[in-house]
Design a protein around this motif. Structure first.
Motif, PDB file in Angstrom:
ATOM      1  N   PHE A 279       0.910  -1.391   0.047  1.00  0.00           N
ATOM      2  CA  PHE A 279       0.013  -0.002   0.079  1.00  0.00           C
ATOM      3  C   PHE A 279       0.819   1.140   0.041  1.00  0.00           C
ATOM      4  CE2 PHE A 279      -2.072   3.272   2.614  1.00  0.00           C
ATOM      5  CZ  PHE A 279      -3.200   3.512   1.562  1.00  0.00           C
ATOM      6  N   PHE A 280       1.707   1.396   0.908  1.00  0.00           N
ATOM      7  CA  PHE A 280       2.852   2.550   0.937  1.00  0.00           C
ATOM      8  C   PHE A 280       3.885   2.691  -0.306  1.00  0.00           C
ATOM      9  CE2 PHE A 280       1.201   2.319   5.210  1.00  0.00           C
ATOM     10  CZ  PHE A 280       0.488   3.602   5.409  1.00  0.00           C
ATOM     11  N   THR A 281       4.150   1.411  -0.712  1.00  0.00           N
ATOM     12  CA  THR A 281       5.427   1.789  -1.676  1.00  0.00           C
ATOM     13  C   THR A 281       5.125   1.244  -3.125  1.00  0.00           C
ATOM     14  OG1 THR A 281       5.923  -0.827  -1.379  1.00  0.00           O
ATOM     15  CG2 THR A 281       7.035   0.645   0.236  1.00  0.00           C
ATOM     16  N   SER A 282       3.786   0.628  -3.304  1.00  0.00           N
ATOM     17  CA  SER A 282       3.501  -0.067  -4.642  1.00  0.00           C
ATOM     18  C   SER A 282       4.586  -0.678  -5.346  1.00  0.00           C
ATOM     19  CB  SER A 282       3.048   1.269  -5.603  1.00  0.00           C
ATOM     20  OG  SER A 282       2.037   2.036  -5.097  1.00  0.00           O
ATOM     21  N   ASN A 283       5.355  -1.554  -4.426  1.00  0.00           N
ATOM     22  CA  ASN A 283       6.491  -2.426  -5.070  1.00  0.00           C
ATOM     23  C   ASN A 283       6.048  -3.604  -4.481  1.00  0.00           C
ATOM     24  OD1 ASN A 283       8.839  -3.733  -5.460  1.00  0.00           O
ATOM     25  ND2 ASN A 283      10.205  -1.848  -5.319  1.00  0.00           N
ATOM     26  N   LEU A 284       5.715  -4.502  -5.402  1.00  0.00           N
ATOM     27  CA  LEU A 284       4.982  -6.117  -5.026  1.00  0.00           C
ATOM     28  C   LEU A 284       6.524  -6.772  -4.507  1.00  0.00           C
ATOM     29  CD1 LEU A 284       3.080  -7.990  -4.571  1.00  0.00           C
ATOM     30  CD2 LEU A 284       3.288  -8.519  -7.248  1.00  0.00           C
ATOM     31  N   PHE A 285       7.379  -6.575  -5.414  1.00  0.00           N
ATOM     32  CA  PHE A 285       8.771  -7.473  -4.965  1.00  0.00           C
ATOM     33  C   PHE A 285       8.963  -7.140  -3.551  1.00  0.00           C
ATOM     34  CE2 PHE A 285      13.338  -8.011  -4.612  1.00  0.00           C
ATOM     35  CZ  PHE A 285      13.412  -9.280  -5.050  1.00  0.00           C
ATOM     36  N   LEU A 286       9.192  -5.819  -3.351  1.00  0.00           N
ATOM     37  CA  LEU A 286       9.547  -5.333  -1.823  1.00  0.00           C
ATOM     38  C   LEU A 286       8.652  -5.734  -0.770  1.00  0.00           C
ATOM     39  CD1 LEU A 286      11.499  -3.637  -0.073  1.00  0.00           C
ATOM     40  CD2 LEU A 286       9.973  -1.718  -0.720  1.00  0.00           C
ATOM     41  N   ALA A 287       7.381  -5.820  -1.091  1.00  0.00           N
ATOM     42  CA  ALA A 287       6.281  -6.208  -0.038  1.00  0.00           C
ATOM     43  C   ALA A 287       6.540  -7.633   0.123  1.00  0.00           C
ATOM     44  CB  ALA A 287       5.008  -5.933  -0.794  1.00  0.00           C
ATOM     45  N   VAL A 288       6.770  -8.436  -0.918  1.00  0.00           N
ATOM     46  CA  VAL A 288       6.830  -9.740  -0.532  1.00  0.00           C
ATOM     47  C   VAL A 288       7.951 -10.342   0.048  1.00  0.00           C
ATOM     48  CG1 VAL A 288       7.157 -12.312  -1.832  1.00  0.00           C
ATOM     49  CG2 VAL A 288       5.425 -10.653  -2.837  1.00  0.00           C
ATOM     50  N   VAL A 289       9.205  -9.716  -0.461  1.00  0.00           N
ATOM     51  CA  VAL A 289      10.463 -10.047   0.273  1.00  0.00           C
ATOM     52  C   VAL A 289      10.660  -9.539   1.869  1.00  0.00           C
ATOM     53  CG1 VAL A 289      13.018  -9.713   0.483  1.00  0.00           C
ATOM     54  CG2 VAL A 289      11.666 -10.237  -1.804  1.00  0.00           C
ATOM     55  N   GLY A 290      10.036  -8.490   1.870  1.00  0.00           N
ATOM     56  CA  GLY A 290       9.743  -7.730   3.336  1.00  0.00           C
ATOM     57  C   GLY A 290       9.033  -8.356   4.291  1.00  0.00           C
ATOM     58  N   ALA A 291       7.834  -8.447   3.685  1.00  0.00           N
ATOM     59  CA  ALA A 291       6.863  -9.323   4.732  1.00  0.00           C
ATOM     60  C   ALA A 291       7.577 -10.760   5.075  1.00  0.00           C
ATOM     61  CB  ALA A 291       5.540  -9.594   4.014  1.00  0.00           C
ATOM     62  N   ARG A 292       7.881 -11.321   4.082  1.00  0.00           N
ATOM     63  CA  ARG A 292       8.495 -12.930   4.323  1.00  0.00           C
ATOM     64  C   ARG A 292       9.668 -12.631   5.314  1.00  0.00           C
ATOM     65  NH1 ARG A 292       7.221 -17.396   2.137  1.00  0.00           N
ATOM     66  NH2 ARG A 292       5.265 -16.499   1.856  1.00  0.00           N
ATOM     67  N   VAL A 293      10.671 -11.853   5.142  1.00  0.00           N
ATOM     68  CA  VAL A 293      11.859 -11.833   6.145  1.00  0.00           C
ATOM     69  C   VAL A 293      11.068 -11.539   7.389  1.00  0.00           C
ATOM     70  CG1 VAL A 293      13.899 -10.617   6.736  1.00  0.00           C
ATOM     71  CG2 VAL A 293      13.488 -11.124   4.232  1.00  0.00           C
ATOM     72  N   CYS A 294      10.493 -10.556   7.645  1.00  0.00           N
ATOM     73  CA  CYS A 294       9.780 -10.137   9.007  1.00  0.00           C
ATOM     74  C   CYS A 294       9.140 -11.300   9.678  1.00  0.00           C
ATOM     75  CB  CYS A 294       8.998  -9.042   9.003  1.00  0.00           C
ATOM     76  SG  CYS A 294       9.934  -7.353   8.439  1.00  0.00           S
ATOM     77  N   SER A 295       8.273 -11.921   8.944  1.00  0.00           N
ATOM     78  CA  SER A 295       7.463 -13.099   9.537  1.00  0.00           C
ATOM     79  C   SER A 295       8.405 -14.203   9.966  1.00  0.00           C
ATOM     80  CB  SER A 295       6.420 -13.447   8.357  1.00  0.00           C
ATOM     81  OG  SER A 295       6.885 -13.986   7.039  1.00  0.00           O
ATOM     82  N   ALA A 296       9.414 -14.535   9.091  1.00  0.00           N
ATOM     83  CA  ALA A 296      10.260 -15.478   9.387  1.00  0.00           C
ATOM     84  C   ALA A 296      11.093 -15.337  10.620  1.00  0.00           C
ATOM     85  CB  ALA A 296      11.397 -15.645   8.011  1.00  0.00           C
ATOM     86  N   LEU A 297      11.597 -14.142  10.629  1.00  0.00           N
ATOM     87  CA  LEU A 297      12.146 -13.795  11.829  1.00  0.00           C
ATOM     88  C   LEU A 297      11.255 -13.849  13.143  1.00  0.00           C
ATOM     89  CD1 LEU A 297      14.037 -10.599  10.749  1.00  0.00           C
ATOM     90  CD2 LEU A 297      15.173 -12.671  11.395  1.00  0.00           C
ATOM     91  N   PHE A 298      10.107 -13.338  12.998  1.00  0.00           N
ATOM     92  CA  PHE A 298       9.145 -13.706  14.189  1.00  0.00           C
ATOM     93  C   PHE A 298       8.820 -15.184  14.162  1.00  0.00           C
ATOM     94  CE2 PHE A 298       4.549 -14.231  15.000  1.00  0.00           C
ATOM     95  CZ  PHE A 298       4.512 -13.301  16.329  1.00  0.00           C
ATOM     96  N   ASN A 299       8.735 -15.907  13.448  1.00  0.00           N
ATOM     97  CA  ASN A 299       8.500 -17.272  13.574  1.00  0.00           C
ATOM     98  C   ASN A 299       9.558 -17.932  14.166  1.00  0.00           C
ATOM     99  OD1 ASN A 299       8.473 -20.291  11.807  1.00  0.00           O
ATOM    100  ND2 ASN A 299       6.451 -19.624  12.884  1.00  0.00           N
ATOM    101  N   TYR A 300      10.966 -17.482  13.872  1.00  0.00           N
ATOM    102  CA  TYR A 300      12.047 -18.138  14.560  1.00  0.00           C
ATOM    103  C   TYR A 300      12.124 -17.950  15.961  1.00  0.00           C
ATOM    104  CZ  TYR A 300      16.829 -18.327  16.027  1.00  0.00           C
ATOM    105  OH  TYR A 300      18.013 -18.707  16.806  1.00  0.00           O
ATOM    106  N   THR A 301      11.857 -16.656  16.279  1.00  0.00           N
ATOM    107  CA  THR A 301      11.978 -16.151  17.657  1.00  0.00           C
ATOM    108  C   THR A 301      10.873 -16.867  18.506  1.00  0.00           C
ATOM    109  OG1 THR A 301      12.479 -14.153  17.039  1.00  0.00           O
ATOM    110  CG2 THR A 301      11.744 -14.156  19.032  1.00  0.00           C
ATOM    111  N   LEU A 302       9.681 -17.116  17.950  1.00  0.00           N
ATOM    112  CA  LEU A 302       8.500 -17.729  18.702  1.00  0.00           C
ATOM    113  C   LEU A 302       9.066 -19.171  18.970  1.00  0.00           C
ATOM    114  CD1 LEU A 302       5.212 -16.670  17.374  1.00  0.00           C
ATOM    115  CD2 LEU A 302       6.170 -16.280  19.622  1.00  0.00           C
ATOM    116  N   ASN A 303       9.434 -19.827  17.991  1.00  0.00           N
ATOM    117  CA  ASN A 303       9.732 -21.403  18.113  1.00  0.00           C
ATOM    118  C   ASN A 303      10.942 -21.682  18.812  1.00  0.00           C
ATOM    119  OD1 ASN A 303       7.528 -21.901  16.186  1.00  0.00           O
ATOM    120  ND2 ASN A 303       9.244 -22.296  14.538  1.00  0.00           N
TER     121      ASN A 303
END
Length: 339
Positions: free
Chosen positions: A244-268
């Motif tokens: 929504f803020f960048t209109s950059n799909l590649f940045l959105a996919v990569v950024g979201a996946r990296v952040c969610s992966a870090l979150f998942n790793y920390t929880l696990n």
């Protein structure tokens, strides 16, 4: 020092006295009985036990099997009289010869929980056969350890384990399962000795509820499921926000996946697999992301197998793929990443 037999008892009948008398005939072990709030109606049973030379400890109210065992372990630990401790049920399901067998095994396997293992041959009540079969399979998957009879009450411990046994969480039937789940992270293994399967009156005297009281074994998988769901929600939310803020799909996919992966790793690491204390960030972090990369690449191959080779519809192929990858991810993280 001699072995001590610890028997938690809630509203016992004369089978307890029969067991005590039979034990006196085959061994000279100390016997400690914990009256777990049975009440005045059962006072004569415990008085007879005391007259037969047993030490009787009493809870004023029912506090659960786990607390009764801890009361006994703590008493034995404080008195420092035991070479080892064998826990047995009060309803006659454990034969004296099998109790002696477990006691003798303690001497040879001091770093293990010795389990009196029933093979469930012959006429076994359905709830006992079903409960053990389901719990055995899930326990093996969740913990990485193979134990044939997870619900046996006939167990042996060296005295070195008593402090740890008093610290294992759980007050009721879940305590015995917690003990198995926490044994390997605490540095203890398992040794299984076959015993006779005895069910009196179709096991009506048992206070154990297979489904409710076995729920504890499912908790690691439930925690892993919640971690995965929360990570997926975060991934979707960040994908929407960044796009929504960048209109950059590649940045959105990569950024979201990296952040969610870090979150998942920390929880696990901190919540799901927290018992595996040896899993340092330095060791587990690279393994986690290598696994994540492998799973991402394998996703296509797995769905192709279900869709093209087996012949499932794309919808069902996707569902079975997600289930397969979920189970593989849990197993891999427990076995290799956070071991």
């Amino acid at each position: 020092m001699v072995m001590t037999i610890l028997i938690p008892a809630y509203e016992p009948d004369n089978k307890l006295i029969k067991l005590i008398n039979e034990l006196r005939e085959v061994c000279d072990y100390n016997i400690v009985i914990v009256d777990d709030g049975s009440g005045i109606s059962f006072k004569n049973i415990f008085e007879l036990a005391a007259q037969n030379g047993c030490t009787v400890l009493t809870h004023e109210t029912n506090r659960g099997k786990g607390r009764a065992l801890k009361t006994g372990f703590n008493y034995i630990r404080e008195n420092k009289e035991a070479e080892g401790v064998v826990t047995a049920d009060c309803d006659g399901q454990h034969l004296p010869k099998d109790i002696v067998k477990i006691a003798q095994s303690i001497k040879e396997h001091r770093d293990c929980i010795v389990l009196g293992t029933r093979r469930f041959i012959g006429k076994v009540p359905f709830r006992s056969r079903f409960g053990n079969s389901i719990t055995r399979a899930v326990f093996s998957f969740a913990s990485g350890s193979r134990v044939y009879d997870t619900q046996t009450g006939l167990r042996g411990f060296s005295t070195d384990m008593l402090k740890w046994l008093c610290e294992v969480p759980g007050e009721r039937f879940e305590y015995e399962m917690n003990m198995l789940l926490e044994a390997v992270p605490a540095g203890y293994g398992f040794y299984e000795a076959d015993i006779n399967t005895v069910y009196l009156e179709k096991n009506k005297s048992s206070h154990f509820h297979p489904l409710k009281d076995s729920l504890r074994v499912y908790k690691p998988i439930l925690r892993f499921s919640m971690s995965s769901i929360l990570s997926a929600l975060l991934d979707f939310t960040l994908l929407s926000v960044i796009q929504f803020f960048t209109s950059n799909l590649f940045l959105a996919v990569v950024g979201a996946r990296v952040c969610s992966a870090l979150f998942n790793y920390t929880l696990n690491r901190l919540y799901v697999f927290s018992k595996f204390k040896g899993a340092s960030v330095k060791k587990s972090f690279p393994k986690y992301f290598l696994l994540a990369a492998f799973i991402m690449l394998a996703n296509y191959s797995v769905i192709d197998i279900y869709y093209s080779i087996i012949g499932f519809s794309l919808f069902f192929a996707k569902i079975f793929t997600e289930v397969t990858i979920f189970l593989f991810s849990f197993w891999s993280q427990r076995k290799f990443v956070f071991r």
